[in-house]
Scaffold this motif. Structure first.
Motif, PDB file in Angstrom:
ATOM      1  N   GLY A 128      50.330 -44.972  83.682  1.00  0.00           N
ATOM      2  CA  GLY A 128      51.077 -44.583  82.493  1.00  0.00           C
ATOM      3  C   GLY A 128      52.194 -43.623  82.844  1.00  0.00           C
ATOM      4  O   GLY A 128      51.965 -42.597  83.489  1.00  0.00           O
ATOM      5  N   LEU A 129      53.412 -43.950  82.418  1.00  0.00           N
ATOM      6  CA  LEU A 129      54.572 -43.121  82.725  1.00  0.00           C
ATOM      7  C   LEU A 129      54.739 -41.948  81.768  1.00  0.00           C
ATOM      8  O   LEU A 129      55.510 -41.024  82.050  1.00  0.00           O
ATOM      9  CB  LEU A 129      55.853 -43.961  82.665  1.00  0.00           C
ATOM     10  CG  LEU A 129      55.976 -45.126  83.646  1.00  0.00           C
ATOM     11  CD1 LEU A 129      57.272 -45.884  83.364  1.00  0.00           C
ATOM     12  CD2 LEU A 129      55.949 -44.633  85.075  1.00  0.00           C
ATOM     13  N   GLY A 130      54.045 -41.967  80.624  1.00  0.00           N
ATOM     14  CA  GLY A 130      54.359 -41.023  79.565  1.00  0.00           C
ATOM     15  C   GLY A 130      55.448 -41.598  78.674  1.00  0.00           C
ATOM     16  O   GLY A 130      55.994 -42.666  78.943  1.00  0.00           O
ATOM     17  N   PRO A 131      55.815 -40.895  77.599  1.00  0.00           N
ATOM     18  CA  PRO A 131      56.740 -41.459  76.620  1.00  0.00           C
ATOM     19  C   PRO A 131      58.196 -41.565  77.054  1.00  0.00           C
ATOM     20  O   PRO A 131      58.885 -42.473  76.632  1.00  0.00           O
ATOM     21  CB  PRO A 131      56.619 -40.490  75.432  1.00  0.00           C
ATOM     22  CG  PRO A 131      55.395 -39.698  75.682  1.00  0.00           C
ATOM     23  CD  PRO A 131      55.228 -39.632  77.159  1.00  0.00           C
ATOM     24  N   GLY A 132      58.706 -40.628  77.815  1.00  0.00           N
ATOM     25  CA  GLY A 132      60.142 -40.699  78.080  1.00  0.00           C
ATOM     26  C   GLY A 132      60.564 -39.906  79.288  1.00  0.00           C
ATOM     27  O   GLY A 132      60.825 -40.454  80.358  1.00  0.00           O
ATOM     28  N   GLN A 133      60.630 -38.594  79.149  1.00  0.00           N
ATOM     29  CA  GLN A 133      61.174 -37.764  80.214  1.00  0.00           C
ATOM     30  C   GLN A 133      60.267 -37.759  81.438  1.00  0.00           C
ATOM     31  O   GLN A 133      59.052 -37.856  81.340  1.00  0.00           O
ATOM     32  CB  GLN A 133      61.400 -36.335  79.706  1.00  0.00           C
ATOM     33  CG  GLN A 133      60.148 -35.633  79.215  1.00  0.00           C
ATOM     34  CD  GLN A 133      60.474 -34.434  78.346  1.00  0.00           C
ATOM     35  OE1 GLN A 133      61.309 -34.507  77.445  1.00  0.00           O
ATOM     36  NE2 GLN A 133      59.814 -33.319  78.600  1.00  0.00           N
ATOM     37  N   ARG A 134      60.880 -37.647  82.611  1.00  0.00           N
ATOM     38  CA  ARG A 134      60.131 -37.761  83.855  1.00  0.00           C
ATOM     39  C   ARG A 134      59.082 -36.668  84.017  1.00  0.00           C
ATOM     40  O   ARG A 134      58.044 -36.874  84.651  1.00  0.00           O
ATOM     41  CB  ARG A 134      61.105 -37.734  85.039  1.00  0.00           C
ATOM     42  CG  ARG A 134      60.440 -38.041  86.382  1.00  0.00           C
ATOM     43  CD  ARG A 134      61.469 -38.294  87.463  1.00  0.00           C
ATOM     44  NE  ARG A 134      62.261 -39.481  87.159  1.00  0.00           N
ATOM     45  CZ  ARG A 134      63.267 -39.906  87.917  1.00  0.00           C
ATOM     46  NH1 ARG A 134      63.611 -39.224  89.008  1.00  0.00           N
ATOM     47  NH2 ARG A 134      63.936 -40.990  87.600  1.00  0.00           N
TER      48      ARG A 134
ATOM     49  N   VAL B  46      48.981 -52.549  94.220  1.00  0.00           N
ATOM     50  CA  VAL B  46      49.800 -52.916  93.067  1.00  0.00           C
ATOM     51  C   VAL B  46      49.681 -51.861  91.973  1.00  0.00           C
ATOM     52  O   VAL B  46      48.578 -51.407  91.639  1.00  0.00           O
ATOM     53  CB  VAL B  46      49.367 -54.285  92.499  1.00  0.00           C
ATOM     54  CG1 VAL B  46      50.277 -54.694  91.342  1.00  0.00           C
ATOM     55  CG2 VAL B  46      49.366 -55.342  93.599  1.00  0.00           C
ATOM     56  N   ALA B  47      50.820 -51.478  91.412  1.00  0.00           N
ATOM     57  CA  ALA B  47      50.840 -50.602  90.247  1.00  0.00           C
ATOM     58  C   ALA B  47      51.391 -51.384  89.063  1.00  0.00           C
ATOM     59  O   ALA B  47      52.533 -51.860  89.106  1.00  0.00           O
ATOM     60  CB  ALA B  47      51.691 -49.363  90.497  1.00  0.00           C
ATOM     61  N   VAL B  48      50.577 -51.543  88.024  1.00  0.00           N
ATOM     62  CA  VAL B  48      51.040 -52.138  86.779  1.00  0.00           C
ATOM     63  C   VAL B  48      51.498 -50.984  85.893  1.00  0.00           C
ATOM     64  O   VAL B  48      50.715 -50.088  85.574  1.00  0.00           O
ATOM     65  CB  VAL B  48      49.932 -52.943  86.091  1.00  0.00           C
ATOM     66  CG1 VAL B  48      50.442 -53.534  84.773  1.00  0.00           C
ATOM     67  CG2 VAL B  48      49.434 -54.059  87.005  1.00  0.00           C
ATOM     68  N   VAL B  49      52.760 -51.010  85.522  1.00  0.00           N
ATOM     69  CA  VAL B  49      53.396 -49.864  84.881  1.00  0.00           C
ATOM     70  C   VAL B  49      53.430 -50.025  83.361  1.00  0.00           C
ATOM     71  O   VAL B  49      53.819 -51.071  82.851  1.00  0.00           O
ATOM     72  CB  VAL B  49      54.839 -49.694  85.417  1.00  0.00           C
ATOM     73  CG1 VAL B  49      55.538 -48.524  84.729  1.00  0.00           C
ATOM     74  CG2 VAL B  49      54.813 -49.485  86.930  1.00  0.00           C
ATOM     75  N   SER B  50      53.005 -48.974  82.664  1.00  0.00           N
ATOM     76  CA  SER B  50      53.103 -48.926  81.205  1.00  0.00           C
ATOM     77  C   SER B  50      53.845 -47.669  80.791  1.00  0.00           C
ATOM     78  O   SER B  50      53.804 -46.656  81.491  1.00  0.00           O
ATOM     79  CB  SER B  50      51.708 -48.900  80.557  1.00  0.00           C
ATOM     80  OG  SER B  50      51.140 -50.182  80.452  1.00  0.00           O
ATOM     81  N   SER B  51      54.491 -47.733  79.639  1.00  0.00           N
ATOM     82  CA  SER B  51      55.008 -46.522  79.031  1.00  0.00           C
ATOM     83  C   SER B  51      53.846 -45.808  78.351  1.00  0.00           C
ATOM     84  O   SER B  51      52.813 -46.421  78.040  1.00  0.00           O
ATOM     85  CB  SER B  51      56.079 -46.865  78.001  1.00  0.00           C
ATOM     86  OG  SER B  51      56.584 -45.711  77.386  1.00  0.00           O
ATOM     87  N   GLY B  52      53.984 -44.507  78.129  1.00  0.00           N
ATOM     88  CA  GLY B  52      52.922 -43.770  77.448  1.00  0.00           C
ATOM     89  C   GLY B  52      51.632 -43.808  78.234  1.00  0.00           C
ATOM     90  O   GLY B  52      51.608 -43.618  79.448  1.00  0.00           O
ATOM     91  N   ASP B  53      50.528 -44.077  77.539  1.00  0.00           N
ATOM     92  CA  ASP B  53      49.219 -44.208  78.177  1.00  0.00           C
ATOM     93  C   ASP B  53      48.859 -45.683  78.266  1.00  0.00           C
ATOM     94  O   ASP B  53      48.917 -46.392  77.250  1.00  0.00           O
ATOM     95  CB  ASP B  53      48.158 -43.456  77.374  1.00  0.00           C
ATOM     96  CG  ASP B  53      46.807 -43.460  78.073  1.00  0.00           C
ATOM     97  OD1 ASP B  53      46.387 -42.393  78.549  1.00  0.00           O
ATOM     98  OD2 ASP B  53      46.170 -44.528  78.144  1.00  0.00           O
TER      99      ASP B  53
END
Length: 239
Positions: free
Chosen positions: A3-9, A69-76
């Motif tokens: 999970g990348l989180g919502p927006g800012q790095r 492998v990393a499957v990337v999502s926004s947020g959680d």
């Protein structure tokens, strides 16, 4: 699953950043992959947001071949995102040898709530207004039930071009059991360059101002706005 989180790095956790840097392959919805810093050692596999099962199978097949492998999502990834889709496909016998890890991220409800104070300070429910994977009648029934239980509501996927009328219907269902002066918070692109946060009421919220980049928080009877404009829900009930 990362999970990348919502927006800012800065909202990407160190654990998630480490996993992203160590991956051989990155798989995910194109705009989410664009948020991951470039690494020439890695291969990226962007795809449309509507092919979740296919994306999951591709990621699992890459992992079976020995790739990290990393499957990337926004947020959680576990909140209306790819973790459930990957685990559903991974439950098939042919993927029994693949280890799947879920690395959590900050989800949109937390991010929007933090911008105004503590509207999630007491019990709350998280509901997606999308009817792609469940009937719209079920969405309305759950909204009415959660509102009747006097829970704060976090509404994901509130309004898209394909279903512009549904948020208005949802608000009407909520007004059956909640007063028009109920506090509402709308966060758009929180953590991103076009961030806006609006505090309004259930009776005043205009569905036309909401899109898929928004997260809508519907307060309970105990949610209030202070003189300084901060929003909170008391931990006591009634507050």
């Amino acid at each position: 699953m990362v999970g990348l989180g919502p927006g800012q790095r800065s909202w990407t956790t160190p654990e998630a950043a480490e996993a992203l840097a160590g991956a051989d392959d990155l798989v995910g919805y194109g705009p989410y992959l664009d948020r991951v810093p470039a690494n020439p050692r890695q291969t990226r596999y962007p795809s449309d947001n509507r092919v979740e099962a296919e994306r999951a199978a591709h990621a699992l097949q890459l992992a079976q071949s020995g790739r990290r492998v990393a499957v990337v999502s926004s947020g959680d990834p576990g909140v209306f995102a790819m973790a459930a889709a990957v685990l559903e496909v991974a439950a098939q016998p042919e993927y029994a040898d693949v280890e799947v890890r879920v690395l959590p991220g900050l989800t949109a409800a937390q991010a929007v709530a933090s911008r105004v104070g503590a509207p999630l300070g007491h019990d709350f429910a998280v509901i997606s207004l999308s009817d792609v994977l469940k009937p719209w009648d079920v969405v309305l029934d759950r909204l009415r039930a959660a509102a009747s239980a006097d829970l704060v509501l976090a509404l994901y996927n509130p309004r898209s071009k394909a279903r512009p009328h549904q948020l208005g219907e949802a608000l009407q269902a909520l007004l059956e059991v909640r007063k028009p002066e109920t506090v509402v918070v709308v966060g758009r692109d929180v953590g991103g360059p076009e961030e806006t946060v609006t505090v309004t009421t259930l009776g005043e919220l205009d569905p036309e101002t909401v899109d898929m980049r928004c997260l809508v928080l519907i307060g309970s009877t105990q949610t209030q706005v202070t003189a300084a404009g901060r929003v909170f829900t008391s931990r006591r009930y009634p507050g």
